[in-house]
Design an enzyme around this catalytic site. Structure first.
Site, PDB file in Angstrom:
ATOM      1  N   GLU A 263      38.597   0.874  32.654  1.00 14.28           N
ATOM      2  CA  GLU A 263      39.742   1.162  31.796  1.00 14.28           C
ATOM      3  C   GLU A 263      39.226   1.161  30.358  1.00 14.28           C
ATOM      4  O   GLU A 263      38.024   1.129  30.146  1.00 14.28           O
ATOM      5  CB  GLU A 263      40.832   0.108  32.024  1.00 14.28           C
ATOM      6  CG  GLU A 263      41.258   0.019  33.487  1.00 14.28           C
ATOM      7  CD  GLU A 263      42.266  -1.067  33.776  1.00 14.28           C
ATOM      8  OE1 GLU A 263      43.099  -1.347  32.908  1.00 14.28           O
ATOM      9  OE2 GLU A 263      42.214  -1.645  34.876  1.00 14.28           O
TER      10      GLU A 263
ATOM     11  N   ARG B 295      31.860   5.798  44.570  1.00  9.37           N
ATOM     12  CA  ARG B 295      32.880   6.581  45.294  1.00  9.37           C
ATOM     13  C   ARG B 295      32.901   8.065  44.946  1.00  9.37           C
ATOM     14  O   ARG B 295      33.750   8.793  45.457  1.00  9.37           O
ATOM     15  CB  ARG B 295      34.257   5.955  45.070  1.00  9.37           C
ATOM     16  CG  ARG B 295      34.356   4.584  45.724  1.00  9.37           C
ATOM     17  CD  ARG B 295      35.701   3.939  45.504  1.00  9.37           C
ATOM     18  NE  ARG B 295      36.746   4.619  46.232  1.00  9.37           N
ATOM     19  CZ  ARG B 295      38.026   4.271  46.160  1.00  9.37           C
ATOM     20  NH1 ARG B 295      38.401   3.279  45.384  1.00  9.37           N
ATOM     21  NH2 ARG B 295      38.922   4.918  46.853  1.00  9.37           N
TER      22      ARG B 295
ATOM     23  N   ARG C 124      50.333   0.446  43.803  1.00 17.41           N
ATOM     24  CA  ARG C 124      49.139  -0.190  43.247  1.00 17.41           C
ATOM     25  C   ARG C 124      49.246  -1.691  43.441  1.00 17.41           C
ATOM     26  O   ARG C 124      50.321  -2.283  43.248  1.00 17.41           O
ATOM     27  CB  ARG C 124      49.021   0.088  41.742  1.00 17.41           C
ATOM     28  CG  ARG C 124      49.072   1.547  41.331  1.00 17.41           C
ATOM     29  CD  ARG C 124      47.915   2.380  41.841  1.00 17.41           C
ATOM     30  NE  ARG C 124      46.620   1.898  41.403  1.00 17.41           N
ATOM     31  CZ  ARG C 124      46.028   2.258  40.262  1.00 17.41           C
ATOM     32  NH1 ARG C 124      46.610   3.100  39.463  1.00 17.41           N
ATOM     33  NH2 ARG C 124      44.843   1.789  39.954  1.00 17.41           N
TER      34      ARG C 124
END
Length: 286
Positions: free
Chosen positions: A3, A125, A274
């Site tokens: 983030e 990923r 989430r």
DNA sequence: CTTTCAACCTGAACGC
DNA sequence: TGCGTTCAGGTTGAAA
């Protein structure tokens, strides 16, 4: 990912330690990482240098003369700088470990500078992307994203926040703060931290906030960013908070642990699909 | 317009 | 040990 605080750590590392050095070679091991105009290649960076590194929200923009690379680390990207002549840095997702031998199987891009230092981009990923474009297409690219103000920029101020929260129709606070078109940089960890700091439940309706509640939320976002940015962010490993810097993060990844404010148990729920951590005593259901 | 949900991927933890 | 399930710091586009 990564983030705002983690991406800012990457920006600082690249800007302070690698900018201005000539690129000697480029190795790309995951072709889809790089998106480029027809006829372009990441190899065009050889012989150039990084002139500047900017960040808006979770996006990084590197300029190499008239070529720009806009990078997004998504969920699990990581930027690592190493070299004999630099202090080195590591930022982003904490897996693989920041001190792992490089390259490893998740290392997808290596920029090697002429002094031997290296910038590695890794991503377990495979969601991260680096988009090449002419520098004059950077502004239109970001305009199309319609991102809100960056959470640590001057544009993100109390007046803007008070007015903007009244304009947006997304009802609940957590989805609103996660919407990059509202404001940019907040993700799943920091939204939980900010809402806990502000003592607001994630499903509180934005329209129900009092002036005082809006102020508390704004102050909480500022406080959490001021805490997280200097320490290069948080580390959550397999759903568990790693508190390498005091007790931060205070709620995210701490299911079952006592709330550091009131001692009540931190619970985990789902909001907007989430994983969401909160203290129901400090953040009562609206 | 908001909300939900699948898709994009790999790897680690957990339960049996 | 092995296998199936679940979850993970993001974004996008489709559908309700």
């Amino acid at each position: 990912m990564p983030e705002l605080p983690e991406v800012e750590a990457a920006r600082r590392g690249i800007s302070e330690q690698l900018a201005g050095k000539n690129i000697g070679s480029v190795e790309l091991f995951l072709p889809k990482l790089v998106i480029a105009p027809v006829g372009w290649s990441i190899d065009m960076l050889v012989g150039r240098q990084i002139d500047s590194v900017d960040r808006h929200g979770k996006y990084l923009t590197l300029r190499f003369g008239d070529i720009a690379a806009v990078a997004h680390l998504k969920l699990s990207g990581q930027a690592i700088g190493r070299g004999e002549s630099i202090a080195g840095f590591a930022a982003g997702h904490p897996v693989p470990a920041f001190d792992a031998p490089m390259p490893h199987k998740s290392t997808h891009l290596i920029l090697t500078f002429e002094d031997g230092s290296k910038l590695y981009l890794t991503d377990i990923r495979h969601f991260a992307r680096v988009q090449l474009m002419p520098v004059d297409e950077v502004a239109p690219f970001f305009a199309a994203l319609k991102m809100g103000p960056d959470a640590i920029s001057p544009e993100f101020n109390h007046d803007w926040f008070r007015q903007a929260i009244g304009r947006r129709k997304i009802a609940r606070l957590k989805p609103l703060l996660l919407d990059q078109k509202f404001m940019a940089g907040i993700g799943n960890i920091y939204v939980d931290e900010a809402l806990h700091h502000a003592r607001l439940h994630p499903e509180t309706l934005a329209s129900s906030l009092s002036e005082e509640g809006i102020e508390r939320l704004y102050d909480a976002i500022v406080a959490i960013m001021e805490l997280a940015v200097p320490i290069a962010g948080a580390k959550i490993l397999n759903g568990k908070a790693l508190t390498e810097h005091g007790e931060f993060p205070f709620v995210h990844g701490r299911e079952g642990a006592p709330c550091l404010t009131c001692g009540g148990a931190i619970v985990k729920t789902r909001v907007n699909n989430r994983g969401t951590y909160l203290c129901l005593a400090c953040q009562p259901v609206p």
